[in-house]
Design a protein around this motif. Sequence first.
Motif, mmCIF file in Angstrom:
data_model
loop_
_atom_site.group_PDB
_atom_site.id
_atom_site.type_symbol
_atom_site.label_atom_id
_atom_site.label_comp_id
_atom_site.label_asym_id
_atom_site.label_seq_id
_atom_site.Cartn_x
_atom_site.Cartn_y
_atom_site.Cartn_z
ATOM 1 N N ALA A 46 0.826 -1.215 0.000
ATOM 2 C CA ALA A 46 0.000 0.000 0.000
ATOM 3 C C ALA A 46 0.860 1.265 0.000
ATOM 4 O O ALA A 46 0.470 2.287 0.546
ATOM 5 N N TRP A 47 2.041 1.183 -0.606
ATOM 6 C CA TRP A 47 2.962 2.320 -0.729
ATOM 7 C C TRP A 47 3.359 2.883 0.633
ATOM 8 O O TRP A 47 3.553 4.079 0.802
ATOM 9 N N ALA A 48 3.483 2.016 1.613
ATOM 10 C CA ALA A 48 3.838 2.413 2.984
ATOM 11 C C ALA A 48 5.204 1.827 3.330
ATOM 12 O O ALA A 48 5.313 0.663 3.721
ATOM 13 N N SER A 49 6.252 2.621 3.196
ATOM 14 C CA SER A 49 7.615 2.115 3.406
ATOM 15 C C SER A 49 7.863 1.641 4.831
ATOM 16 O O SER A 49 8.717 0.785 5.059
ATOM 17 N N GLU A 50 7.100 2.158 5.789
ATOM 18 C CA GLU A 50 7.290 1.703 7.170
ATOM 19 C C GLU A 50 6.878 0.241 7.342
ATOM 20 O O GLU A 50 7.296 -0.414 8.296
ATOM 21 N N ARG A 51 6.096 -0.280 6.413
ATOM 22 C CA ARG A 51 5.707 -1.690 6.468
ATOM 23 C C ARG A 51 6.826 -2.611 5.979
ATOM 24 O O ARG A 51 6.810 -3.811 6.246
ATOM 25 N N THR A 52 7.777 -2.045 5.227
ATOM 26 C CA THR A 52 8.869 -2.843 4.681
ATOM 27 C C THR A 52 10.192 -2.100 4.878
ATOM 28 O O THR A 52 10.807 -1.628 3.923
ATOM 29 N N PRO A 53 10.643 -1.989 6.126
ATOM 30 C CA PRO A 53 11.923 -1.321 6.370
ATOM 31 C C PRO A 53 13.081 -2.191 5.891
ATOM 32 O O PRO A 53 12.979 -3.416 5.827
ATOM 33 N N MET A 54 14.168 -1.530 5.554
ATOM 34 C CA MET A 54 15.379 -2.244 5.160
ATOM 35 C C MET A 54 16.384 -2.123 6.294
ATOM 36 O O MET A 54 16.313 -1.205 7.099
ATOM 37 N N MET A 68 6.306 -12.977 -1.701
ATOM 38 C CA MET A 68 5.238 -12.429 -2.537
ATOM 39 C C MET A 68 4.649 -13.501 -3.431
ATOM 40 O O MET A 68 5.381 -14.341 -3.957
ATOM 41 N N PRO A 69 3.346 -13.436 -3.652
ATOM 42 C CA PRO A 69 2.735 -14.352 -4.602
ATOM 43 C C PRO A 69 3.073 -13.921 -6.032
ATOM 44 O O PRO A 69 3.497 -12.787 -6.259
ATOM 45 N N PRO A 70 2.886 -14.832 -6.994
ATOM 46 C CA PRO A 70 3.140 -14.467 -8.390
ATOM 47 C C PRO A 70 2.321 -13.235 -8.778
ATOM 48 O O PRO A 70 1.194 -13.047 -8.325
ATOM 49 N N GLY A 71 2.925 -12.384 -9.608
ATOM 50 C CA GLY A 71 2.235 -11.190 -10.083
ATOM 51 C C GLY A 71 3.218 -10.118 -10.497
ATOM 52 O O GLY A 71 4.435 -10.305 -10.436
ATOM 53 N N SER A 72 2.680 -8.978 -10.910
ATOM 54 C CA SER A 72 3.470 -7.823 -11.328
ATOM 55 C C SER A 72 3.413 -6.774 -10.238
ATOM 56 O O SER A 72 2.343 -6.537 -9.659
ATOM 57 N N TYR A 73 4.539 -6.125 -9.969
ATOM 58 C CA TYR A 73 4.632 -5.174 -8.867
ATOM 59 C C TYR A 73 5.439 -3.935 -9.258
ATOM 60 O O TYR A 73 6.357 -4.020 -10.074
ATOM 61 N N GLN A 74 5.115 -2.810 -8.617
ATOM 62 C CA GLN A 74 5.879 -1.572 -8.736
ATOM 63 C C GLN A 74 6.409 -1.207 -7.355
ATOM 64 O O GLN A 74 5.776 -1.516 -6.347
ATOM 65 N N PHE A 75 7.572 -0.516 -7.334
ATOM 66 C CA PHE A 75 8.156 -0.129 -6.049
ATOM 67 C C PHE A 75 9.097 1.051 -6.205
ATOM 68 O O PHE A 75 9.558 1.363 -7.314
ATOM 69 N N VAL A 76 9.388 1.701 -5.092
ATOM 70 C CA VAL A 76 10.427 2.732 -4.976
ATOM 71 C C VAL A 76 11.131 2.515 -3.644
ATOM 72 O O VAL A 76 10.615 1.823 -2.760
ATOM 73 N N TYR A 77 12.300 3.118 -3.512
ATOM 74 C CA TYR A 77 12.971 3.150 -2.213
ATOM 75 C C TYR A 77 12.667 4.486 -1.561
ATOM 76 O O TYR A 77 12.563 5.511 -2.248
ATOM 77 N N VAL A 78 12.527 4.474 -0.255
ATOM 78 C CA VAL A 78 12.349 5.706 0.503
ATOM 79 C C VAL A 78 13.597 5.846 1.367
ATOM 80 O O VAL A 78 13.800 5.081 2.309
ATOM 81 N N VAL A 79 14.437 6.805 0.984
ATOM 82 C CA VAL A 79 15.730 7.022 1.636
ATOM 83 C C VAL A 79 15.643 8.305 2.454
ATOM 84 O O VAL A 79 15.499 9.391 1.887
ATOM 85 N N ASP A 80 15.662 8.154 3.767
ATOM 86 C CA ASP A 80 15.544 9.300 4.665
ATOM 87 C C ASP A 80 14.357 10.190 4.290
ATOM 88 O O ASP A 80 14.453 11.412 4.244
ATOM 89 N N GLY A 81 13.227 9.543 3.987
ATOM 90 C CA GLY A 81 11.993 10.254 3.677
ATOM 91 C C GLY A 81 11.822 10.671 2.230
ATOM 92 O O GLY A 81 10.764 11.139 1.844
ATOM 93 N N GLU A 82 12.834 10.501 1.394
ATOM 94 C CA GLU A 82 12.782 10.888 -0.018
ATOM 95 C C GLU A 82 12.486 9.673 -0.896
ATOM 96 O O GLU A 82 13.217 8.686 -0.861
ATOM 97 N N TRP A 83 11.422 9.758 -1.707
ATOM 98 C CA TRP A 83 11.095 8.681 -2.630
ATOM 99 C C TRP A 83 12.132 8.683 -3.743
ATOM 100 O O TRP A 83 12.385 9.714 -4.364
#
Length: 108
Positions: A46-54, A68-83
């Motif tokens: 749900a575009w919530a980086s706090e759910r998937t911290p590194m 993850m189940p099979p499928g297509s996905y989009q993502f970004v990294y959130v580095v110190d609050g910056e997408w």
Amino acid sequence: VDRDALRRVASAVQVKADPLMSDGIVRFRLFAPEAAEVGVAGDFNAWASERTPMRSVGGGWWETTVEMPPGSYQFVYVVDGEWTTPPAAGSTLDDGFGGRNGFFQVPE
């Protein structure tokens, strides 16, 4: 965060496509030596980086794994609050806001 420098360094250092996949386990990996906090935001959380911290794994690298189940996905990294567009993503798509999202598929 100097995004251009991040892209240049990650492109030079990382030789494997991001993310890496094996049997439904997706490993996200980012070179961000100056970062204090990094997360992954995407349509899988749900575009919530706090759910998937590194976590820092040393040498400036951050990573996390997600099942993850099979499928297509989009993502970004959130580095110190910056997408941040994933610098080593094999594919990217327009995010509709002037940026790019990483794109990947988890095979069947």
